[in-house]
Design an enzyme around this catalytic site. Structure first.
Site, PDB file in Angstrom:
ATOM      1  N   ALA A  12      -3.390 -37.958 -22.563  1.00 29.10           N
ATOM      2  CA  ALA A  12      -4.592 -38.695 -21.427  1.00 29.10           C
ATOM      3  C   ALA A  12      -4.680 -38.091 -20.253  1.00 29.10           C
ATOM      4  O   ALA A  12      -5.487 -37.812 -19.851  1.00 29.10           O
ATOM      5  CB  ALA A  12      -3.451 -39.736 -21.396  1.00 29.10           C
ATOM      6  N   ALA A  13      -4.076 -36.461 -20.565  1.00 30.52           N
ATOM      7  CA  ALA A  13      -4.744 -35.926 -20.062  1.00 30.52           C
ATOM      8  C   ALA A  13      -5.530 -34.807 -20.668  1.00 30.52           C
ATOM      9  O   ALA A  13      -6.005 -33.680 -19.719  1.00 30.52           O
ATOM     10  CB  ALA A  13      -3.342 -34.711 -18.915  1.00 30.52           C
ATOM     11  N   ILE A  16     -10.883 -35.748 -24.067  1.00 27.96           N
ATOM     12  CA  ILE A  16     -11.379 -36.256 -24.960  1.00 27.96           C
ATOM     13  C   ILE A  16     -11.180 -37.634 -24.102  1.00 27.96           C
ATOM     14  O   ILE A  16     -11.850 -38.750 -23.346  1.00 27.96           O
ATOM     15  CB  ILE A  16     -11.089 -37.252 -25.978  1.00 27.96           C
ATOM     16  CG1 ILE A  16     -11.457 -35.131 -26.892  1.00 27.96           C
ATOM     17  CG2 ILE A  16     -11.747 -37.742 -26.848  1.00 27.96           C
ATOM     18  CD1 ILE A  16     -11.428 -35.805 -28.619  1.00 27.96           C
ATOM     19  N   ASP A  42       1.450 -38.108 -22.446  1.00 28.19           N
ATOM     20  CA  ASP A  42       1.200 -36.831 -22.472  1.00 28.19           C
ATOM     21  C   ASP A  42       2.405 -36.377 -22.856  1.00 28.19           C
ATOM     22  O   ASP A  42       4.253 -37.250 -22.482  1.00 28.19           O
ATOM     23  CB  ASP A  42       0.158 -36.204 -21.224  1.00 28.19           C
ATOM     24  CG  ASP A  42      -0.820 -35.127 -21.898  1.00 28.19           C
ATOM     25  OD1 ASP A  42      -0.148 -34.109 -22.686  1.00 28.19           O
ATOM     26  OD2 ASP A  42      -2.381 -35.721 -22.797  1.00 28.19           O
ATOM     27  N   ASN A 105       2.013 -31.748 -36.833  1.00 25.01           N
ATOM     28  CA  ASN A 105       1.672 -33.195 -36.442  1.00 25.01           C
ATOM     29  C   ASN A 105       2.231 -33.689 -37.307  1.00 25.01           C
ATOM     30  O   ASN A 105       2.335 -35.226 -36.913  1.00 25.01           O
ATOM     31  CB  ASN A 105      -0.347 -32.869 -37.412  1.00 25.01           C
ATOM     32  CG  ASN A 105      -0.909 -32.691 -36.070  1.00 25.01           C
ATOM     33  OD1 ASN A 105      -0.727 -32.955 -33.984  1.00 25.01           O
ATOM     34  ND2 ASN A 105      -1.244 -30.925 -35.659  1.00 25.01           N
ATOM     35  N   GLN A 112       5.494 -40.977 -33.270  1.00 22.79           N
ATOM     36  CA  GLN A 112       4.251 -42.122 -32.682  1.00 22.79           C
ATOM     37  C   GLN A 112       4.100 -43.341 -33.736  1.00 22.79           C
ATOM     38  O   GLN A 112       4.415 -44.843 -33.550  1.00 22.79           O
ATOM     39  CB  GLN A 112       3.426 -41.937 -32.130  1.00 22.79           C
ATOM     40  CG  GLN A 112       3.515 -39.752 -31.740  1.00 22.79           C
ATOM     41  CD  GLN A 112       3.030 -39.834 -30.442  1.00 22.79           C
ATOM     42  OE1 GLN A 112       1.045 -40.629 -31.074  1.00 22.79           O
ATOM     43  NE2 GLN A 112       2.234 -39.208 -29.629  1.00 22.79           N
ATOM     44  N   ASN A 131      -6.715 -34.344 -34.089  1.00 18.98           N
ATOM     45  CA  ASN A 131      -6.766 -34.017 -36.131  1.00 18.98           C
ATOM     46  C   ASN A 131      -5.555 -32.864 -36.565  1.00 18.98           C
ATOM     47  O   ASN A 131      -4.168 -32.148 -35.690  1.00 18.98           O
ATOM     48  CB  ASN A 131      -7.574 -32.098 -35.653  1.00 18.98           C
ATOM     49  CG  ASN A 131      -8.986 -33.449 -36.149  1.00 18.98           C
ATOM     50  OD1 ASN A 131      -9.336 -34.382 -36.420  1.00 18.98           O
ATOM     51  ND2 ASN A 131     -10.347 -32.994 -35.023  1.00 18.98           N
ATOM     52  N   ASP A 159     -18.716 -38.191 -36.627  1.00 17.30           N
ATOM     53  CA  ASP A 159     -19.621 -37.833 -37.219  1.00 17.30           C
ATOM     54  C   ASP A 159     -20.645 -38.694 -38.046  1.00 17.30           C
ATOM     55  O   ASP A 159     -22.052 -38.325 -38.456  1.00 17.30           O
ATOM     56  CB  ASP A 159     -18.825 -38.146 -39.002  1.00 17.30           C
ATOM     57  CG  ASP A 159     -17.669 -37.081 -39.291  1.00 17.30           C
ATOM     58  OD1 ASP A 159     -17.897 -35.768 -38.233  1.00 17.30           O
ATOM     59  OD2 ASP A 159     -16.416 -37.497 -38.123  1.00 17.30           O
ATOM     60  N   HIS A 187     -12.432 -35.738 -42.205  1.00 18.14           N
ATOM     61  CA  HIS A 187     -12.842 -35.509 -41.041  1.00 18.14           C
ATOM     62  C   HIS A 187     -12.544 -34.287 -40.793  1.00 18.14           C
ATOM     63  O   HIS A 187     -11.850 -33.558 -40.072  1.00 18.14           O
ATOM     64  CB  HIS A 187     -12.666 -36.273 -39.687  1.00 18.14           C
ATOM     65  CG  HIS A 187     -12.660 -35.288 -38.202  1.00 18.14           C
ATOM     66  ND1 HIS A 187     -14.477 -35.813 -37.823  1.00 18.14           N
ATOM     67  CD2 HIS A 187     -11.991 -34.601 -37.847  1.00 18.14           C
ATOM     68  CE1 HIS A 187     -14.515 -35.016 -36.948  1.00 18.14           C
ATOM     69  NE2 HIS A 187     -13.037 -34.426 -36.716  1.00 18.14           N
TER      70      HIS A 187
END
Ligand code: NAI
Length: 334
Positions: A12-13, A16, A42, A105, A112, A131, A159, A187
């Site tokens: 959130a910081a 986007i 964040d 990731n 999460q 991503n 896209d 993506h």
């Protein structure tokens, strides 16, 4: 006025989120009569920046925003969620191997996913943007076994919008006059932007894009590569990745989940494959054409696939299968 819904944005910081939060708060995604409790997550070092974002949201004086909560704690962030927009992820640093990026990731999206499983409503809609979006989404879904896997989707709408807009620009019509483009697969640069089934409104009549453009070599060449490489082109020019257009696409994606797709139109999103649609292997988080009604998506069935498309759809499926295998190795050891 209905009861407030609880919407989480992670990362959130970041940039986007900075473009996205206002459109969540002003009612242009969930509707002008839907109050919202906005939760911002964040990492701890970003809490100072997040405090500034929180102040700005307060200063927008948005009547639909009933509360804004900024946190670095999963149990606070994921509690009772109706919608989770997972934007934050580990960025690729210079010299970083793709495998190391995937590993970092997997760790984030496993945590999460588990937090969604433990704290969120079982009806939560989860949209993954960070991503590698498809594989992060798959990791989160696998880590949240009590939430239906159909509730998870990843963003390929940017896209999709890029493809739509390239066609509109080429024909000198509005982007709204182009519909039913498809993004198949990952993506990433292996994605396949497909306009074999797309239609365009020209002089009040709806015609196929191939028929309208009469330029097969552009459609099978430069058009595809320009959509595949668009993200990289924006980074090269702006020295930052797409943010305004990504936030717009996130809004389009979520609005369609919430309110459904218009009659006769389909959109692209990364969803879990079932092994029976378009020859895509089972259990891949692959971008398909879907229609949405009553907050549930369905594959668009029965579109004929030619050999040119088949090859490109298989190529991106292969990349996703490899990503999945690597992610699952880390998932079991993480
Ligand atoms: P950014 O770097 O400006 O912001 C990312 C934010 O996420 C940072 O504030 C960072 O601290 C935070 N973050 C990192 N790990 C986190 C965690 N574990 N929990 C919560 N927050 C965390 O990046 P930007 O430009 O906002 O992009 C975000 C992601 O979206 C990137 O992965 C980018 O590649 C991806 N992206 C995806 C698109 C798509 O179409 N699927 C389009 C454009 C970007």
């Amino acid at each position: 006025m209905s009861e407030p819904i609880r919407v989480l944005v992670t990362g959130a910081a970041g940039q986007i989120a900075y473009s996205l939060l206002y459109s969540i708060g002003n009612g242009s995604i969930f509707g002008k009569d839907q109050p919202i409790i906005l939760v911002l997550l964040d990492i701890t070092p970003m809490m100072g920046v997040l405090e500034g974002v929180l102040m700005e949201l307060q200063d927008c004086a948005l009547p639909l925003l009933r509360d804004v909560i900024a946190t670095d704690k999963e149990d606070v962030a994921f509690k009772d969620l109706d919608v989770a927009v997972l934007v934050g992820s580990m960025p690729r640093r210079e010299g970083m191997e793709r495998k190391d990026l995937l590993k970092a990731n997997v760790k984030i999206f496993k945590i999460q996913g588990a937090a969604l499983d433990k704290y969120a409503k079982k009806s939560v809609k989860v949209i993954v943007v960070g991503n590698p979006a498809n594989t992060n989404c798959l990791t989160a879904a696998k880590s949240a076994p009590s939430i239906p896997k159909e509730n998870f989707s990843c963003l390929t709408r940017l896209d999709h919008n890029r493809a739509k807009s390239q066609i509109a620009l080429k024909l000198g019509v509005s982007a709204d006059d182009v519909k039913n483009v498809i993004i198949w697969g990952n993506h990433s640069s292996t994605q396949y932007p497909d306009v074999c089934h797309a239609k365009v409104k020209l002089h009040g009549k709806e015609v196929g894009v191939y028929e309208a453009l009469k330029d097969d070599s552009w459609l099978k060449g430069e058009f595809i590569t320009s959509v595949q490489q668009r993200g990289a082109a924006v980074i090269k020019a702006r020295k930052l990745s797409s943010a305004m257009s990504a936030a717009k696409a996130i809004g389009d994606h979520i609005r369609d989940i919430w309110f459904g797709t218009p009659e006769g139109e389909f959109v692209s999103m990364g969803v879990i494959s079932d092994g029976n649609s378009y020859g895509v292997p089972d259990d891949l988080l692959y971008s398909f054409p879907v229609v949405i009604k009553n907050k549930a998506w369905k594959f668009v069935e029965g579109l004929p696939i030619n050999d040119f498309s088949r090859e490109k759809m298989d190529l991106t499926a292969k990349e996703l299968t490899e990503e999945k295998e690597t992610a699952f190795e880390f998932l079991s050891s993480a």
